[in-house]
Design a protein around this motif. Structure first.
Motif, PDB file in Angstrom:
ATOM      1  N   GLN A  35     -75.617 -30.799  -9.741  1.00 37.70           N
ATOM      2  CA  GLN A  35     -76.698 -29.907 -10.164  1.00 37.70           C
ATOM      3  C   GLN A  35     -76.330 -28.449  -9.921  1.00 37.70           C
ATOM      4  OE1 GLN A  35     -79.915 -31.784  -7.915  1.00 37.70           O
ATOM      5  NE2 GLN A  35     -80.855 -32.396  -9.857  1.00 37.70           N
TER       6      GLN A  35
ATOM      7  N   GLU B 265     -74.105 -33.633 -17.074  1.00 39.56           N
ATOM      8  CA  GLU B 265     -75.415 -34.196 -17.416  1.00 39.56           C
ATOM      9  C   GLU B 265     -75.342 -35.712 -17.552  1.00 39.56           C
ATOM     10  OE1 GLU B 265     -76.279 -31.850 -20.856  1.00 39.56           O
ATOM     11  OE2 GLU B 265     -77.125 -30.209 -19.660  1.00 39.56           O
ATOM     12  N   ASP B 266     -74.273 -36.224 -18.158  1.00 42.80           N
ATOM     13  CA  ASP B 266     -74.089 -37.674 -18.274  1.00 42.80           C
ATOM     14  C   ASP B 266     -74.018 -38.327 -16.905  1.00 42.80           C
ATOM     15  OD1 ASP B 266     -74.046 -37.456 -21.032  1.00 42.80           O
ATOM     16  OD2 ASP B 266     -71.858 -37.701 -21.208  1.00 42.80           O
ATOM     17  N   GLN B 267     -73.256 -37.716 -15.992  1.00 44.53           N
ATOM     18  CA  GLN B 267     -73.124 -38.261 -14.649  1.00 44.53           C
ATOM     19  C   GLN B 267     -74.449 -38.187 -13.893  1.00 44.53           C
ATOM     20  OE1 GLN B 267     -70.603 -39.996 -13.390  1.00 44.53           O
ATOM     21  NE2 GLN B 267     -71.804 -40.324 -11.525  1.00 44.53           N
ATOM     22  N   LEU B 268     -75.182 -37.095 -14.070  1.00 41.65           N
ATOM     23  CA  LEU B 268     -76.483 -36.978 -13.404  1.00 41.65           C
ATOM     24  C   LEU B 268     -77.429 -38.073 -13.878  1.00 41.65           C
ATOM     25  CD1 LEU B 268     -76.963 -33.100 -13.387  1.00 41.65           C
ATOM     26  CD2 LEU B 268     -76.681 -34.591 -11.387  1.00 41.65           C
ATOM     27  N   GLU B 269     -77.371 -38.420 -15.145  1.00 44.96           N
ATOM     28  CA  GLU B 269     -78.232 -39.491 -15.682  1.00 44.96           C
ATOM     29  C   GLU B 269     -77.841 -40.849 -15.099  1.00 44.96           C
ATOM     30  OE1 GLU B 269     -78.173 -39.412 -19.950  1.00 44.96           O
ATOM     31  OE2 GLU B 269     -79.033 -37.398 -20.034  1.00 44.96           O
ATOM     32  N   ARG B 270     -76.550 -41.043 -14.834  1.00 39.29           N
ATOM     33  CA  ARG B 270     -76.071 -42.317 -14.293  1.00 39.29           C
ATOM     34  C   ARG B 270     -76.325 -42.458 -12.799  1.00 39.29           C
ATOM     35  NH1 ARG B 270     -71.732 -41.524 -18.063  1.00 39.29           N
ATOM     36  NH2 ARG B 270     -70.502 -40.407 -16.511  1.00 39.29           N
ATOM     37  N   SER B 271     -76.453 -41.323 -12.113  1.00 35.19           N
ATOM     38  CA  SER B 271     -76.577 -41.401 -10.642  1.00 35.19           C
ATOM     39  C   SER B 271     -78.020 -41.404 -10.179  1.00 35.19           C
ATOM     40  CB  SER B 271     -75.815 -40.267  -9.975  1.00 35.19           C
ATOM     41  OG  SER B 271     -76.326 -39.008 -10.337  1.00 35.19           O
TER      42      SER B 271
ATOM     43  N   SER C 126     -64.747 -37.691 -16.710  1.00 39.99           N
ATOM     44  CA  SER C 126     -65.766 -38.607 -16.187  1.00 39.99           C
ATOM     45  C   SER C 126     -65.457 -39.027 -14.756  1.00 39.99           C
ATOM     46  CB  SER C 126     -65.873 -39.852 -17.074  1.00 39.99           C
ATOM     47  OG  SER C 126     -66.378 -39.515 -18.329  1.00 39.99           O
TER      48      SER C 126
ATOM     49  N   HIS D 174     -74.903 -35.872  -6.427  1.00 40.07           N
ATOM     50  CA  HIS D 174     -75.945 -35.386  -7.333  1.00 40.07           C
ATOM     51  C   HIS D 174     -76.262 -33.909  -7.082  1.00 40.07           C
ATOM     52  CE1 HIS D 174     -79.891 -35.354  -9.368  1.00 40.07           C
ATOM     53  NE2 HIS D 174     -79.384 -36.329 -10.108  1.00 40.07           N
TER      54      HIS D 174
END
Length: 97
Positions: free
Chosen positions: A45, A91-97, A33, A41
């Motif tokens: 991706q 994917e988790d990090q992309l959702e948070r950013s 994490s 971002h």
């Protein structure tokens, strides 16, 4: 460096080959994490796209091709599982950013 997968190559080389001590000092999920949080971002991706591309192009012998292409110092017994876990962290990090 693998020109086909530059982001994945950088991740494996920079974090899995050089920061081995981090793996030993904290839980893997926490470590992963923290690494994902360090990337932008667009980079995340691109990394996710490379993982999907690599998995599709090398699905017949994913474990052997992963070792041959990236030469990780960390032994990964289940490359498909590792790539799936890595994708989930991205994917988790992309959702948070």
């Amino acid at each position: 460096m693998s020109m086909a997968y530059p982001h994945l190559h950088h991740l494996i080389g920079a974090y899995f080959n050089q920061d081995m001590d981090l793996l030993m000092d904290m839980p893997y999920d926490t470590w992963l994490s923290e690494i994902m949080a360090e990337h932008s971002h667009p980079t995340l991706q691109a990394l996710l796209q490379e993982i999907q591309q690599f998995s599709a192009e090398h699905h017949e012998q994913l474990n052997a091709d992963f070792v041959a292409i990236f030469n990780p110092e960390v032994e990964i017994d289940d490359v498909p599982g590792f790539l799936q876990e890595l994708s989930g962290a991205i994917e988790d990090q992309l959702e948070r950013s």
